[in-house]
Design an enzyme around this catalytic site. Structure first.
Site, short mmCIF file in Angstrom:
data_model
loop_
_atom_site.label_atom_id
_atom_site.label_comp_id
_atom_site.label_asym_id
_atom_site.label_seq_id
_atom_site.Cartn_x
_atom_site.Cartn_y
_atom_site.Cartn_z
N HIS A 1 3.49 49.72 -143.94
CA HIS A 1 4.42 48.61 -144.15
C HIS A 1 4.30 47.61 -142.99
O HIS A 1 4.15 46.41 -143.21
CB HIS A 1 5.85 49.13 -144.25
CG HIS A 1 6.90 48.06 -144.19
ND1 HIS A 1 7.12 47.18 -145.23
CD2 HIS A 1 7.77 47.69 -143.21
CE1 HIS A 1 8.08 46.33 -144.90
NE2 HIS A 1 8.49 46.62 -143.67
N ASP B 1 -12.17 17.89 -143.32
CA ASP B 1 -12.18 19.35 -143.46
C ASP B 1 -12.02 19.93 -142.08
O ASP B 1 -11.84 19.22 -141.10
CB ASP B 1 -13.49 19.84 -144.11
CG ASP B 1 -13.29 21.16 -144.87
OD1 ASP B 1 -12.60 22.04 -144.33
OD2 ASP B 1 -13.80 21.28 -145.99
N TRP C 1 2.23 51.01 -136.79
CA TRP C 1 1.35 49.83 -136.67
C TRP C 1 0.85 49.70 -135.25
O TRP C 1 -0.13 49.02 -134.99
CB TRP C 1 2.07 48.56 -137.14
CG TRP C 1 2.84 47.83 -136.09
CD1 TRP C 1 4.11 48.10 -135.68
CD2 TRP C 1 2.42 46.71 -135.31
NE1 TRP C 1 4.49 47.22 -134.70
CE2 TRP C 1 3.47 46.35 -134.45
CE3 TRP C 1 1.24 45.95 -135.26
CZ2 TRP C 1 3.40 45.29 -133.55
CZ3 TRP C 1 1.17 44.89 -134.36
CH2 TRP C 1 2.24 44.57 -133.51
N SER D 1 -11.85 38.07 -137.82
CA SER D 1 -11.47 36.94 -138.66
C SER D 1 -10.47 36.04 -137.92
O SER D 1 -10.58 34.81 -137.96
CB SER D 1 -10.86 37.46 -139.96
OG SER D 1 -10.17 36.44 -140.62
N GLU E 1 0.93 38.35 -130.19
CA GLU E 1 0.89 38.45 -131.65
C GLU E 1 2.22 38.05 -132.27
O GLU E 1 2.27 37.37 -133.30
CB GLU E 1 0.51 39.89 -132.05
CG GLU E 1 0.69 40.22 -133.52
CD GLU E 1 -0.31 39.54 -134.43
OE1 GLU E 1 -1.34 39.06 -133.91
OE2 GLU E 1 -0.05 39.47 -135.64
N TYR F 1 4.19 35.88 -131.21
CA TYR F 1 4.26 34.42 -131.24
C TYR F 1 3.24 33.82 -132.19
O TYR F 1 3.43 32.71 -132.68
CB TYR F 1 4.12 33.86 -129.83
CG TYR F 1 5.30 34.25 -128.98
CD1 TYR F 1 6.59 34.03 -129.45
CD2 TYR F 1 5.16 34.86 -127.75
CE1 TYR F 1 7.69 34.40 -128.73
CE2 TYR F 1 6.27 35.24 -127.01
CZ TYR F 1 7.53 35.01 -127.50
OH TYR F 1 8.61 35.39 -126.78
N SER G 1 9.99 22.33 -137.73
CA SER G 1 9.97 21.01 -137.09
C SER G 1 9.51 19.92 -138.04
O SER G 1 9.79 18.74 -137.82
CB SER G 1 9.07 21.02 -135.86
OG SER G 1 9.46 22.02 -134.96
N HIS H 1 7.45 44.60 -121.45
CA HIS H 1 8.83 44.86 -121.86
C HIS H 1 8.89 45.81 -123.05
O HIS H 1 9.96 46.26 -123.42
CB HIS H 1 9.60 43.55 -122.13
CG HIS H 1 9.07 42.72 -123.26
ND1 HIS H 1 9.21 41.36 -123.31
CD2 HIS H 1 8.38 43.05 -124.37
CE1 HIS H 1 8.65 40.90 -124.41
NE2 HIS H 1 8.14 41.90 -125.06
N THR I 1 12.64 28.54 -125.94
CA THR I 1 13.09 28.81 -127.31
C THR I 1 14.44 28.14 -127.56
O THR I 1 14.68 27.54 -128.62
CB THR I 1 13.20 30.32 -127.56
OG1 THR I 1 12.02 30.95 -127.04
CG2 THR I 1 13.31 30.62 -129.03
N LYS J 1 14.10 24.52 -128.25
CA LYS J 1 13.74 24.22 -129.63
C LYS J 1 14.97 24.28 -130.54
O LYS J 1 15.19 23.39 -131.36
CB LYS J 1 12.68 25.22 -130.14
CG LYS J 1 11.45 25.26 -129.28
CD LYS J 1 10.30 25.96 -129.95
CE LYS J 1 9.62 25.06 -130.95
NZ LYS J 1 9.02 23.87 -130.32
N ARG K 1 14.40 55.36 -135.02
CA ARG K 1 13.59 54.67 -136.03
C ARG K 1 12.41 55.54 -136.42
O ARG K 1 12.11 56.55 -135.78
CB ARG K 1 13.12 53.32 -135.47
CG ARG K 1 12.21 53.45 -134.27
CD ARG K 1 11.94 52.11 -133.59
NE ARG K 1 11.02 51.28 -134.35
CZ ARG K 1 10.22 50.34 -133.80
NH1 ARG K 1 10.27 50.12 -132.49
NH2 ARG K 1 9.41 49.63 -134.53
CU LIG Z 1 7.21 41.55 -126.77
#
Ligand SMILES: [Cu+2]
Lengths: 550, 279
Positions: free
Chosen positions: A81, A110, A144, A173, A259, A261, A272, A306, A332, A335, A454
């Site tokens: 998942h 292109d 994951w 990729s 990742e 972000y 935006s 972290h 953040t 924004k 979890r």
């Molecule tokens: Cu993190």
């Protein structure tokens, strides 16, 4: 229109109408628009596969002591998942939107490397096929994150190897895609479009491209090491033979945090784009918006540990990582406030993209708050590996990235197909999704505070009531996505053309014909103004707005 | 607006094949390669068949792809019909190298991390270099010295060759490029010989503790880059005999040259860190 352009016209018309649909036109295409559409279709397929896996998990967890699936299967479901939703849904979906929209927004024909773009697509599809084959060869069970030694211990678990190979393919990729994005934006912008005249979606793509280029190598190294350790007796992580499993976590999260972000940055770009159009105002603090994305991307390489406060890493390093993580909240926050300020005193139109953008602002803010909470070391020590993290992460990933994807989809669907998705059905989709997701993800916070771990197939009966809510919410949210599918089908069958620029947007992608001709623009546009010159009176034009707030 | 020469407004889009079968084919080839790794992990040699087939398909596709590229490069002076090689190519190479730096950086970081971890556990700075054996492995010697010579010289010959190309002296360029390719091949041969010696004489292998793991990962990854470089340089050599390069048309040479120098720089780091243990 110049004479030359008129001469060029019949050529592509022939190309388009010769023989109608041909599968080789899609399989062998190098057109960024078709490539974008393929990305999106494949991504949607995997969205439903990943959703189905979540459905099985939530069925298992609807009540304590159910035995729908065994522990190993449950671990497989958790792993797949997460993997599918991250690598085969959000990433390719963003990639699809970027592929379709970004070259149009910068006014070019292109991507910089159209053939490499096609290769990236097919390597991605190949990685998807490899990962999908785990449903037949056995699902990986290490999550994951695939932490060593969990991912190393059983060298006979085929699914684990398939997973590694699939992710390595997706990594390749992603790197080539990132290179293409960055070079395209840096080199192929329409004349007159300086960096600070680019739409913010293009900015977000540029930053995402950087992140892809710099973050993906780390996971390639980590998984290479796991693969060789599993099969060829190579020692990286085996503590009994001089290795250190914490090294894996460092490598993984050096990739893993950027990742996050990579998944959210294009969402920032979409929001935006949507908010100024439906507020009829220039974006507030354009330059601050661009710089805050750069700042977030830069900081994302300095916060990885972290995720490892409880791993036994050097405790002297934990405090700097906590502080750096909290610093991310500043750009953040910039924004968030700028989006709100853009809407302030604007003329708001509650079209579907705007509705989803509203949903994004609320749920993403909630996910952001819990993110700061988790960065606080003493809190993290308590909350890590509990459902609090699952709640946080889903508010950011679903409440952030996925709602933004929907906003972008409703926004650009008229550009991609020429038809507007049905408004009423879209509202149903929005509200049921929003109610379902909050029902599903909000109780996870207190479940985590109460200590529910979890990634486990069972739980203490005292958690039963909340878990039932989570499951019910999850199913509501899942069913809501069928409304989106129905909307697709109905809209595509109705074939009601909506014009070239149904939202009265001023950015370049709406200035060309719909459906977009293969070469995008008959004459390449000349850019003189910033991307958000909405609104009257005249003096409120974007350049002055930027000068004051930038 | 030199940057936008390929993008001037008003220039119509004349022709751009919006389809090309080779990227898809190359993708299928890579899929076979990755699926082939699976049987190999389980000691089933059948995987090699898939890998050879995959690489074959990939090679054919890329060769055909590069073929169309150079044809368009000649036939079309401007526009997006030859997108892969004008000004955007150096930018691509620059960012690719950045990504490669992070790739090697990940392995270098692992090397330092594991060496430090070994030191913390054993209290001995030299213990790491034993690779699980009784005495530190002696890795510096004739072969790395020769390899350093081969690679550094090859960078110089390539650079001088490119300078001659820019002056229009194609024949000199071809000779120097040929020497560069030869030096690259000699590096690879010498590295293979060195590895065989490690395994047979010193019993120093990929399985020799964390030292062996990081040493061979780094050197092999670099060796793969040299291999890719040799293939690219050979492609240049072939292209030069097909008359693709001239004093004004040397972008591919420049770009592949930058990549080759980068591979060279990485080697210097490998020598300093892995062989001479200066850091
Ligand atoms: Cu993190």
């Amino acid at each position: 229109m110049s004479e030359t352009a008129a001469l060029a016209q019949p050529h592509h018309d022939q190309e388009e109408h010769r023989g109608g649909f041909r599968w080789t036109n899609w399989l062998f295409t190098t057109d960024h628009k078709k490539i974008g559409v393929i990305y999106m279709l494949v991504a949607f397929f995997f969205f439903f596969v990943g959703g189905a896996l979540a459905g099985v998990m939530r069925a298992q967890l609807a009540a304590p002591d159910l035995h729908l699936v065994g522990n190993t299967t449950f671990n497989g479901l958790v792993s797949m998942h997460g993997t599918i939703m991250i690598f085969l849904w959000v990433m390719p979906m963003m990639s699809g939107l970027i592929n379709f929209v970004m070259p149009l927004q910068i006014g070019t024909r292109d991507m910089a490397f159209p053939r490499l773009n096609a290769l990236s697509l097919w390597i991605f599809v190949g990685g998807g096929i490899v990962l999908f084959s785990t449903f037949f060869l056995g699902m990986p069970t290490a999550g994951w994150t695939s932490y060593a030694p969990l991912s190393v211990n059983d060298p006979h678990e085929v699914g684990m190897d398939v997973w590694i190979l699939g992710i390595e393919m997706l990594g390749i990729s992603s790197i080539t895609t990132g290179l293409n994005f960055v070079v395209t934006i840096m080199r192929l912008r329409a004349p007159g479009m300086s960096l600070f005249k680019m739409p913010l979606f293009v900015w977000s793509t540029l930053v995402t491209g950087w992140l892809l280029i710099l973050a993906m190598p780390a996971i390639a190294v980590a998984l290479f090491a796991v693969f060789t350790e599993r099969h060829f007796g190579v020692d990286f992580f085996n503590a009994a033979r001089g290795g250190d499993p914490i090294l894996y976590q460092h490598l993984f999260w050096f990739f893993g945090h950027p990742e996050v972000y990579i998944l959210i940055m294009p969402a920032f770009g979409i929001i935006s784009e949507v908010i100024p159009v439906f507020s009829r105002k220039p974006i507030f603090g354009y330059k601050a918006m661009a710089w805050s994305m750069i700042a977030i991307a830069f900081l994302s390489f300095l916060v990885w540990a972290h995720h490892m406060f409880t791993s036994g890493m050097d405790p002297r390093l934990t405090l700097p990582f906590m502080i750096m993580t909290m610093v991310v909240a500043i750009p953040t926050g910039v924004k968030m406030f700028n989006w709100l300020a853009t809407m302030w005193k604007g003329k708001l139109y509650f079209e579907l993209p705007m509705v989803f953008a509203f949903g994004f602002l609320v749920t993403f803010a909630l996910g952001g708050f819990t993110g700061v909470m988790l960065a606080i070391i003493p809190l993290d020590l308590q909350l890590t590996e509990t459902y609090f993290v699952v709640g946080h992460m889903h508010y950011v990933m679903f409440g952030g990235s996925v709602l933004a994807i929907f906003a972008g989809l409703y926004f650009w669907f008229p550009k991609i197909t020429g038809y507007k998705l049905d408004h009423k059905l879209g509202l149903w989709h929005f509200w049921i999704t929003l109610i379902g997701m909050n029902l599903a993800f909000f109780p996870m916070h207190w479940l985590g505070l109460l200590g529910m771990p979890r990634r486990v197939a069972n739980y203490d009966p005292s958690f039963a009531a909340s878990n039932l809510w989570v499951s019910v919410g999850g199913f509501i949210m899942g069913l809501a996505q069928l409304i989106l599918v129905a909307n697709f089908i109905i809209t595509m069958l109705k074939k009601q053309r909506c014009g070239t620029n149904p939202w009265n947007s001023v950015s370049l992608e709406w200035s060309t014909a719909t459906p977009v001709p293969p070469h995008n623009f008959d004459v390449l546009p000349q850019v003189t103004e910033g991307p958000y010159h909405y609104g009257i009176p005249e003096e409120e034009s974007s350049t002055k707005e930027q000068a004051r707030h930038g | 607006m030199a940057d936008h020469a390929a993008q001037e407004p008003g220039i119509p889009h004349t022709q751009l094949g919006h389809t090309n079968p080779w990227p898809f084919t190359a993708g299928v080839g890579l899929l076979l390669v990755f699926f082939g790794l699976l049987p190999i992990a389980y000691s089933n040699p059948g995987g090699w068949l898939l890998i050879v087939m995959g690489f074959g398909l990939f090679g054919i596709a890329v060769a055909a792809w590069l073929g169309t590229l150079s044809r368009e490069d000649i036939s079309e002076a401007r526009g997006l019909t030859q997108p892969e090689f004008p000004r955007i190519a150096p930018w691509f190479t620059g960012f690719l190298i950045l990504s490669e730096i992070f790739l090697f950086g990940g392995l270098f970081a692992s090397y330092f991390y594991l060496r430090n971890w070994d030191y913390i556990q054993t209290g001995s700075l030299m213990h790491f270099y034993t690779g699980g054996g009784s005495a530190p492995v002696q890795v510096w010697g004739l072969f790395p010295l020769l390899n350093t010579f081969f690679l550094l010289t090859s960078s110089i010959t390539l650079q001088i060759g490119e300078a001659y190309l820019k002056k229009g002296k194609i024949a000199v360029f071809q000779v120097l490029l040929g020497i560069t390719v030869l030096l690259g091949v000699m590096f690879l041969a010498s590295q293979v010989y060195e590895f065989v010696n490690f395994v047979t004489k010193d019993h120093f292998t990929l399985q020799s503790g964390t030292y062996g793991a990081t040493f061979f990962s780094l050197t092999s990854l670099h060796g793969l880059h040299v291999t890719a470089g040799v293939i690219l340089l050979s492609y240049l050599l072939g292209g030069s005999f097909a008359g693709q390069f001239s004093a004004k048309r040397h972008m591919a040479v420049t770009v592949i040259g930058i990549y080759w120098h980068f591979v060279d720089v990485i080697w210097i780091f490998l020598v300093a860190v892995l062989y001479l243990r200066l850091i």
